[in-house]
Scaffold this active site. Structure first.
Site, PDB file in Angstrom:
ATOM      1  N   GLY A 175       0.804  -1.226   0.000  1.00 10.61           N
ATOM      2  CA  GLY A 175       0.000   0.000   0.000  1.00 10.61           C
ATOM      3  C   GLY A 175       0.831   1.266   0.000  1.00 10.61           C
ATOM      4  O   GLY A 175       0.322   2.359   0.212  1.00 10.61           O
ATOM      5  N   ASP A 231       2.614  -0.644 -14.026  1.00 10.27           N
ATOM      6  CA  ASP A 231       3.176  -1.457 -12.942  1.00 10.27           C
ATOM      7  C   ASP A 231       3.657  -2.834 -13.410  1.00 10.27           C
ATOM      8  O   ASP A 231       4.816  -3.180 -13.191  1.00 10.27           O
ATOM      9  CB  ASP A 231       2.181  -1.563 -11.785  1.00 10.27           C
TER      10      ASP A 231
HETATM   11  C1  GLA Z   1      -0.974   3.740  -9.399  1.00  8.03           C
HETATM   12  C2  GLA Z   1      -1.371   2.842 -10.577  1.00  8.03           C
HETATM   13  C3  GLA Z   1      -0.445   3.054 -11.763  1.00  8.03           C
HETATM   14  C4  GLA Z   1      -0.343   4.535 -12.105  1.00  8.03           C
HETATM   15  C5  GLA Z   1       0.025   5.333 -10.854  1.00  8.03           C
HETATM   16  C6  GLA Z   1       0.032   6.827 -11.088  1.00  8.03           C
HETATM   17  O1  GLA Z   1       0.252   3.337  -8.866  1.00  8.03           O
HETATM   18  O2  GLA Z   1      -1.295   1.486 -10.174  1.00  8.03           O
HETATM   19  O3  GLA Z   1      -0.926   2.305 -12.866  1.00  8.03           O
HETATM   20  O4  GLA Z   1      -1.553   4.998 -12.669  1.00  8.03           O
HETATM   21  O5  GLA Z   1      -0.898   5.090  -9.814  1.00  8.03           O
HETATM   22  O6  GLA Z   1       1.088   7.201 -11.944  1.00  8.03           O
END
Ligand code: GLA
Length: 411
Positions: free
Chosen positions: A146, A196
């Site tokens: 988190g 990610d």
């Molecule tokens: C979160 C989401 C990512 C991206 C970021 C902001 O971490 O999981 O995909 O959108 O926010 O850059």
């Protein structure tokens, strides 16, 4: 596969880090045996987390991002079973999941195992199973959950690799990324962007990944980690409502695009909207949507400027883009909190720091700092001192190395 820049020799993960990781995974194997019983055949994997340096909230708007994998992540210990059942447990979360492979739940349980169950379902679709396909799997690791360091992509891409290796599917990294993305979007039900899983799956140590989220083209850009370091400072603020607020930003950006698109021929996502178009339409737009769009449109420009700066070795200019990004995330995108602002302000006041901004979605979590090697101690002292004076407690300050991506570890 993405293009690579071969201009520099890439530094490997350091020997000390490698030994630490191997020790931690051996302990994880002991944990596995305590949980599932002793016996031969246990295999171990590691999958990194990620920190994003540029391109905040751009992935779901089709823009470019510049993340890097870090040498903290998820641990996996897996042993095949002599039947078709699977069991998942975690050293970090309570509860255990057990099911027959032929009878996996069709709906998520809103528990931590939704992520690996989603991946398992993805890999099962269209796979011819080996005769003995069941397994016990223990998850663990050293990545704060988190905190905006992408623990969910780390777990999903790593699970895909562990299963691919166990079932001898031979999946390429891009296929692991796709399985992870499909699991999060399709099964868990999070409308996450693509950054990610790509940053975890395509990781290479000593580089930032350049990922253009519109056409998914990518390249590895060397970052000289003998001269520069990346620090991550965790506010330890975790907002219950963060997922809802994130989804709200996704919706607002989609709405801003719907209103601006008719005025920008050929535009397919908010990233394509030019600043001049936004300015020309501003009076007709809801001010909140105009603000969100302004962040996105200018962040695209900053991210290209950061890439150019990195290419010519101008790290101060790269850092400047990071700090400007933070101001925009605070003012236009409104995803910062006072704890994050305090960390960014103290970091940027520190000699040797090139730039700092919140990383991940915001609403709490961490800031990332780019600094010159040698400035680590001063940065840590300053961040701890200023934060303590304002909030009565210390943040967690860490210096992460890069990582080469998900892999089996044979200690
Ligand atoms: C979160 C989401 C990512 C991206 C970021 C902001 O971490 O999981 O995909 O959108 O926010 O850059």
């Amino acid at each position: 596969m993405p293009a690579s820049s071969a201009r520099y020799a890439l530094p490997a993960v350091s020997e000390t880090r490698r030994e630490e990781l191997e020790r931690a995974l051996l302990e994880h194997r002991t944990g596995f045996e305590q949980r599932f019983g002793s016996g031969a055949g246990v295999r171990l994997w590691f999958s990194p987390g990620r920190v994003n340096l540029m391109g905040a909230h751009l992935d779901y708007n089709g823009g470019p991002v510049m993340p890097t994998a870090i040498d903290r992540g998820t641990f996996f210990a897996l042993r095949p079973r002599s039947d078709h059942r699977v069991r998942f447990a975690s050293t970090l979360e309570p509860g255990e999941f057990e099911a027959a492979l032929a009878d996996l739940p069709g709906q998520p349980a809103r528990r931590w195992w939704d992520y690996p169950v989603g991946v398992l379902r993805e890999l099962l679709a269209g796979t011819e199973l080996p005769d003995v396909a069941g397994f016990d799997l223990l998850f663990g690791g050293n990545l704060p959950v988190g905190a905006g360091l992408s623990s969910s992509a780390s777990i999903c891409v790593g699970t895909a690799l562990a299963i691919s290796d166990t079932w001898e599917l031979g999946l390429e990294r891009l296929a692991l990324v796709q399985a992870a993305l499909a699991a999060e979007r399709g099964y868990v039900g999070v409308q996450c962007g693509i950054m990610d899983p790509y940053s975890v799956g395509l990781a290479r140590s000593g580089t930032l990944l350049w990922l253009d989220c519109k056409d998914r083209s990518s390249a590895w850009m060397p970052l000289d980690d003998r001269s520069y370091a990346i620090a991550v400072a965790d506010t330890l603020v975790r907002r219950e409502l963060a997922q809802g607020a994130f989804n709200e930003r996704v919706r607002q950006c989609a709405q801003a695009f719907a209103e601006l698109a008719p005025h920008q021929p050929g535009a397919t996502c908010l990233r394509d909207i030019e600043l001049a178009t936004l300015e020309a339409q501003r009076a007709q737009l809801d001010p909140l949507l105009a603000s969100r769009a302004e962040h996105v449109v200018r962040e695209v420009g900053r991210t290209f400027a950061a890439r150019d700066a990195l290419e010519r070795g101008d790290l101060p200019c790269f850092g400047e883009q990071m700090t400007r990004a933070h101001a925009s995330l605070r003012e236009h995108f409104e995803v910062s909190v006072p704890e994050l602002d305090t960390l960014v302000d103290s970091a940027t006041a520190c000699a040797g720091v090139l730039g700092s901004r919140l990383t991940g979605a915001g609403f709490g979590g961490c800031v990332v700092v780019l600094l010159r090697r040698g400035a680590e101690d001063e940065l840590r002292e300053r961040l701890e001192r200023d934060f303590l004076a304002r909030f009565g407690r210390a943040p967690v300050v860490e210096f992460f190395g890069g990582d080469e991506g998900p892999r089996e570890i044979r200690p």
